[in-house]
Motif scaffolding. Structure first.
Motif, mmCIF file in Angstrom:
data_model
loop_
_atom_site.group_PDB
_atom_site.id
_atom_site.type_symbol
_atom_site.label_atom_id
_atom_site.label_comp_id
_atom_site.label_asym_id
_atom_site.label_seq_id
_atom_site.Cartn_x
_atom_site.Cartn_y
_atom_site.Cartn_z
ATOM 1 N N UNK A 1 -54.871 -48.583 -91.260
ATOM 2 C CA UNK A 1 -54.784 -48.426 -89.813
ATOM 3 C C UNK A 1 -54.630 -46.946 -89.478
ATOM 4 N N UNK A 2 -55.398 -46.482 -88.508
ATOM 5 C CA UNK A 2 -55.261 -45.138 -87.953
ATOM 6 C C UNK A 2 -54.725 -45.306 -86.545
ATOM 7 N N UNK A 3 -53.686 -44.553 -86.204
ATOM 8 C CA UNK A 3 -53.081 -44.717 -84.886
ATOM 9 C C UNK A 3 -52.675 -43.373 -84.292
ATOM 10 N N UNK A 4 -52.484 -43.387 -82.970
ATOM 11 C CA UNK A 4 -51.877 -42.261 -82.269
ATOM 12 C C UNK A 4 -50.430 -42.644 -82.006
ATOM 13 N N UNK A 5 -49.507 -41.982 -82.683
ATOM 14 C CA UNK A 5 -48.101 -42.268 -82.496
ATOM 15 C C UNK A 5 -47.594 -41.675 -81.189
ATOM 16 N N UNK A 6 -46.675 -42.393 -80.540
ATOM 17 C CA UNK A 6 -46.085 -41.927 -79.284
ATOM 18 C C UNK A 6 -44.575 -41.820 -79.479
ATOM 19 N N UNK A 7 -44.082 -40.619 -79.677
ATOM 20 C CA UNK A 7 -42.656 -40.410 -79.888
ATOM 21 C C UNK A 7 -41.872 -40.563 -78.598
ATOM 22 N N UNK A 8 -40.716 -41.175 -78.685
ATOM 23 C CA UNK A 8 -39.907 -41.403 -77.487
ATOM 24 C C UNK A 8 -38.550 -40.706 -77.571
ATOM 25 N N UNK A 9 -38.515 -39.669 -78.400
ATOM 26 C CA UNK A 9 -37.260 -38.958 -78.612
ATOM 27 C C UNK A 9 -37.081 -37.806 -77.628
ATOM 28 N N UNK A 10 -38.141 -37.064 -77.366
ATOM 29 C CA UNK A 10 -38.002 -35.785 -76.662
ATOM 30 C C UNK A 10 -38.377 -35.821 -75.179
ATOM 31 N N UNK A 11 -39.380 -36.600 -74.823
ATOM 32 C CA UNK A 11 -39.903 -36.617 -73.462
ATOM 33 C C UNK A 11 -39.586 -37.961 -72.821
ATOM 34 N N UNK A 12 -38.702 -37.953 -71.846
ATOM 35 C CA UNK A 12 -38.246 -39.207 -71.231
ATOM 36 C C UNK A 12 -39.403 -40.006 -70.644
ATOM 37 N N UNK A 13 -40.427 -39.325 -70.117
ATOM 38 C CA UNK A 13 -41.546 -40.046 -69.489
ATOM 39 C C UNK A 13 -42.298 -40.937 -70.486
ATOM 40 N N UNK A 14 -42.271 -40.584 -71.774
ATOM 41 C CA UNK A 14 -42.955 -41.396 -72.775
ATOM 42 C C UNK A 14 -42.232 -42.716 -73.036
ATOM 43 N N UNK A 15 -41.002 -42.846 -72.523
ATOM 44 C CA UNK A 15 -40.283 -44.118 -72.659
ATOM 45 C C UNK A 15 -40.702 -45.119 -71.590
ATOM 46 N N UNK A 16 -41.526 -44.677 -70.674
ATOM 47 C CA UNK A 16 -42.044 -45.544 -69.615
ATOM 48 C C UNK A 16 -43.297 -46.244 -70.151
ATOM 49 N N UNK A 17 -43.292 -47.577 -70.150
ATOM 50 C CA UNK A 17 -44.420 -48.341 -70.676
ATOM 51 C C UNK A 17 -45.724 -47.976 -69.978
ATOM 52 N N UNK A 18 -45.676 -47.720 -68.684
ATOM 53 C CA UNK A 18 -46.898 -47.372 -67.954
ATOM 54 C C UNK A 18 -47.522 -46.080 -68.488
ATOM 55 N N UNK A 19 -46.682 -45.140 -68.882
ATOM 56 C CA UNK A 19 -47.203 -43.884 -69.436
ATOM 57 C C UNK A 19 -47.886 -44.147 -70.770
#
Length: 559
Positions: A312-330
């Motif tokens: 599997x090749x994926x684009x990881x989305x880190x949720x540690x540093x940028x609060x907006x990335x914790x929003x499912x819509x983002x």
């Protein structure tokens, strides 16, 4: 977790067939039918993408070490050449208790280690207890990452362990007990990390005396000069300056002896240089030819051996540093922004597919009922607006100095993804680092907001994919920073521990649905078939979906 690992696979459903009072039995004699005809003797030189770091597979994390180990060592369980099937190795058969916590292995008789000592039940338990009783530097994740990823803690009890005990009930029978049922067994025992090693050699050459030296480790004489297994090849020498390992045929092998007199693995990190070495006649084959070279290699008369895509090749989305990335819509906006169809068609070899789950459809629990994020830039922009993230700014990491089976050209793949994300208004700070020169360290420590990564399956259980990715909330995706991170971890562990195969499969189906609709910690992009290439003079090499090629069946014609 280190991600330069051997690619492993077991047959669909093999674990399910073995969990409830399971039994597997060998139908293989000394010759399993794989050796065939062909010339005996000669030397084959095969180029790999990297040099081995050491030769003790228990301490290994790199593919080059595992490739060498697969020729020298054998495990209780092996994988049938060229297939996804787990099959008996040094254990002729096995069975489990109904609760999946006790496994009984009946061992092959008459097998000896390369130093002439006997392989028996006591040797098996010596190996298990060696792994479990690591201390000091041996407990570093950088040293025993495979044990910790798969079995957990050690005998000191600081961290719970899957392993409970090993007993030799007679000379050829082993009773292995684990603390809970797991979908990993028995397939996991086919990994090189759990290969059987000579107890006498381990003790003689002080195999456990690993010493931390700054951020690196110094390994004992056993790991660098005296690896001792039961396999068809024996270790001869290693030229570290040239990254060249020489193996010789084990004349006393319990099964069909290897056909080659010598097998040489030569490290050539650059793919173009590997191709040039093949064209010059300096090598007889190499791993991971670039997809753009496939047709040319075949036209030149070479044999292209394509492995099934078990990755599997994926684009990881880190949720540690940028609060907006914790929003499912983002995260959904990011998924809609990527043109995965174009990426597969333009950048990956024939046979590659767009990924919808976090593992291929040959793995139990895969479902087509997951939410699919089609390429829709307008939808991506709309979601970013709804989330108040029109001015989203993140860093994005991509690796240099590497070719991975799921990521044959990181630069080109990154370029397409970068363009897609910027087209919907996401501002990117680009960070590129060498794979072994900071990339993995930064990603694993949570520095990356978005990152390119993937996974080559070790064996056919969902836990080997989603468990490795998300079971620990303190992972590279930073899921522990989201309110659902702990829930996801608990769901993964519950599914892995379910002894009923049908119930476990349904649990993974539901988990895969939630991973796409509720969690989306990454965007699954593609499954890509890797390949290897050999000259027309080579016969008997069987391409493995696990990159688990065994060279004992190989013949090479006289030039």
């Amino acid at each position: 977790m280190v991600h330069i690992r051997t690619v492993r696979l077991a047959a669909l459903g093999i674990s399910a067939a073995l969990v409830m009072t399971a039994c597997a039995e060998s139908e293989r004699g000394d010759d399993d039918g794989q050796s065939g005809g062909g010339q005996t003797g000669g030397t084959m030189t095969f180029a790999t993408e990297g040099a081995p770091k050491l030769f003790d597979p228990f301490y290994a994390t790199d593919g080059a070490t595992f490739r060498t180990s697969q020729q020298i060592f054998e495990g209780l369980v092996e994988f049938k050449p060229g297939t996804a099937d787990a099959e008996p190795g040094l254990a002729e058969k096995w069975e489990s208790s109904e609760d999946g916590k006790t496994w009984t292995f009946n061992l092959r008789k008459g097998v000896k280690f390369h130093d002439g000592t006997d392989f028996n039940a006591e040797a098996v338990c010596f190996n298990f207890n060696r792994w479990y009783n690591q201390t000091g530097a041996g407990q570093s994740p950088a040293v025993t990452g495979y044990w910790q990823d798969n079995f957990g803690g050690f005998a000191d009890g600081k961290t719970p362990s899957l392993y409970e005990s090993c007993a030799a009930t007679d000379e050829s029978t082993v009773e292995l007990k684990v603390t809970r049922s797991t979908s990993k067994l028995p397939d996991i025992l086919g990994l090189p990390s759990w290969a059987m090693q000579s107890p006498e050699a381990l003790q003689k050459y002080k195999a456990d005396e690993v010493v931390a030296q700054g951020d690196s480790f110094v390994y004992p004489e056993y790991a660098t000069e005296h690896p001792t297994g039961t396999g068809p090849f024996k270790f001869s020498k290693y030229d570290e300056a040239n990254g060249t390992v020489e193996l010789v045929r084990n004349e006393d092998y319990w099964g069909e002896p290897a056909k080659l007199d010598k097998l040489i693995f030569r490290a050539i990190p650059d793919e173009t240089a590997r191709k040039q070495a093949l064209e010059a006649g300096d090598i007889d084959g190499y791993d991971l030819p670039g997809p753009a070279d496939w047709e040319g290699l075949k036209s030149a008369g070479h044999q292209l051996l394509i492995r099934p895509a078990f990755n599997i090749f994926y684009l990881g989305i880190g949720q540690k540093n940028v609060a907006q990335l914790r929003d499912l819509k983002v995260r959904q906006a990011i998924a809609h922004a990527i043109d995965r169809e174009a990426l597969v068609k333009q950048q990956l070899p024939e046979g590659a597919e767009v990924a919808e789950n976090f593992y291929p459809d040959t793995v139990t629990g895969w479902t087509d009922e997951v939410e699919s994020y089609d390429y829709n830039p307008d939808k991506a922009k709309q979601l970013l607006t709804e989330a108040g993230a029109q001015n989203l700014t993140v860093n994005i990491y991509w690796p240099t100095e590497v070719t991975r089976p799921y990521m044959p050209s990181p630069r080109d793949l990154f370029g397409l993804i970068q363009g897609n994300l910027e087209a919907v208004g996401i501002k990117l700070t680009v960070v590129s680092k060498p794979w072994n020169g900071g990339y993995l360290e930064d990603v694993d420590s949570g520095k990356a907001d978005l990152f390119l990564l993937g996974w080559n399956g070790d064996y056919n259980t969902p836990d080997n994919f989603v468990g490795n990715f998300f079971s620990d909330p303190n992972n590279r995706f930073g899921t522990g920073n989201s309110p659902w991170g702990a829930t996801l971890s608990d769901e993964i562990k519950a599914a892995d521990s379910e002894p009923d195969a049908d119930k476990r499969e349904q649990m993974y189906v539901e988990l895969n649905k939630k991973l796409k609709s509720e969690y989306l910690p990454a965007v699954p992009i593609s499954h890509s078939p890797p390949a290897l290439v050999v000259t027309k003079d080579v016969s008997g090499l069987v391409a493995s979906p696990l990159t688990d090629e065994r060279f004992d069946t190989v013949s090479i014609a006289s030039s």
